[in-house]
Design an enzyme around this catalytic site. Structure first.
Site, PDB file in Angstrom:
ATOM      1  CG  HIS A  49     -33.438 -16.326 -92.366  1.00  0.00           C
ATOM      2  ND1 HIS A  49     -32.622 -16.377 -93.866  1.00  0.00           N
ATOM      3  CD2 HIS A  49     -32.927 -17.559 -91.939  1.00  0.00           C
ATOM      4  CE1 HIS A  49     -32.024 -17.467 -94.044  1.00  0.00           C
ATOM      5  NE2 HIS A  49     -32.225 -18.044 -92.880  1.00  0.00           N
ATOM      6  CG  ASN A  57     -33.537 -10.803 -98.050  1.00  0.00           C
ATOM      7  OD1 ASN A  57     -33.166 -10.841 -96.665  1.00  0.00           O
ATOM      8  ND2 ASN A  57     -32.733 -11.786 -98.567  1.00  0.00           N
TER       9      ASN A  57
END
Length: 296
Positions: A143, A174
């Site tokens: 994201h 991440n």
């Protein structure tokens, strides 16, 4: 018979248009100043006012509040329930995403389990990523606008799962250091009245054996989704006496989890030069006091 009439009419119209254009392209008798200027010299020019990114506004509401400190660039702007973004159709990812964080957006009943990654059908099918592009790639769907930043609304959280808000991200990064940086952004809402976060990908050069600089990056799937070499986050923090600016660059690779986030602080000019975006001119239009933190 009807077909021949249509064909004849089409040819007649084409001949008339062709003759008209030829007359426009042909210089008038004795008017040597028009020679070589062609059709464009006969068409009136409509002046278009120049627009600076810092002067662009969006409709009143949450999106307008998100863009309080201006737009880093003007291309392909899209507004969502929870963020504003600029999409790059060449890379199939966003150029930047801006969010407005405050305690009220970080709490609520929104449930991540009810969200699915999905194509952004507002983008032409030639220029958008699909879940198939990521499948088996070895990269996470990372994201830019973080889902956990928008618990205030199920729709707002779901909007963060559009693939136009996603980039290929190293799984270790991440799930660890990048996640820690997102947590830091949320924790700053306890100290600052408003926290504005701009996140995006970078494609940075690297010197190779011949001494020259090259930019190399992988692409995923049939749609050639670009894998960034790095990511940036720019934090605009509101204080009673002005603004504080923090800017980070992280490589898109596994990072030692013990590395302090402060190690990734860089001067804002580094991000502006590398990304082609501008932040400082917009900020100075809205605040007379700007403190940039590039190292701790």
């Amino acid at each position: 018979m009807r077909h021949r009439w249509r064909t004849g009419t089409t040819l007649l119209i084409g001949a008339v248009l062709g003759a008209s254009v030829s007359r426009l392209l042909r210089p008038g008798d004795g008017d040597e100043s028009q020679v070589g200027l062609g059709l464009l010299s006969r068409i009136p020019v409509v002046p278009v006012p120049s627009v600076q990114a810092s002067e662009l506004t969006v409709s009143p509401g949450v999106s307008a509040a998100v863009m309080k400190y201006g737009f880093p660039s003007l291309a392909n702007i899209k507004t969502r329930e929870s963020y504003v973004t600029s999409y790059d159709p060449r890379t199939r990812t966003a150029s930047w995403v801006i969010e407005w964080l405050r305690p009220s957006t970080l709490s609520g009943t929104a449930d991540r389990k009810c969200c699915d990654f999905k194509e952004d059908d507002s983008i032409h099918i030639y220029h958008r990523a699909t879940n198939t592009d990521y499948r088996g790639s070895g990269f996470d769907r990372g994201h830019l606008a973080a889902a956990a930043n928008h618990k205030w609304s199920q729709k707002a959280m779901e909007d963060t799962f559009y693939l136009s808000n996603i980039t290929p991200q190293n799984p270790h990064l991440n799930q660890n250091t990048w996640n820690n940086l997102e947590k830091l952004c949320r924790s700053l809402t306890k100290r600052y009245a408003n926290v504005y976060v701009c996140t995006g990908p970078l494609y940075l050069p690297r010197q190779e054996g011949d001494g020259k600089l090259y930019i190399h990056y992988q692409v995923l799937g049939q749609n050639h989704v670009a894998v960034p070499t790095h990511f940036f986050k720019v934090l605009i923090l509101e204080k009673p006496d002005g603004l504080e600016l923090r800017s980070y660059i992280l490589p898109n690779e596994a990072v030692d989890v013990n590395t302090p986030l402060e190690r990734f602080l860089v001067p804002i000019e580094t991000i502006e030069r590398a990304s082609g975006l501008l932040f400082v001119p917009n900020l100075l239009k809205r605040s007379s006091s700007l403190k940039a933190i590039s190292a701790k």
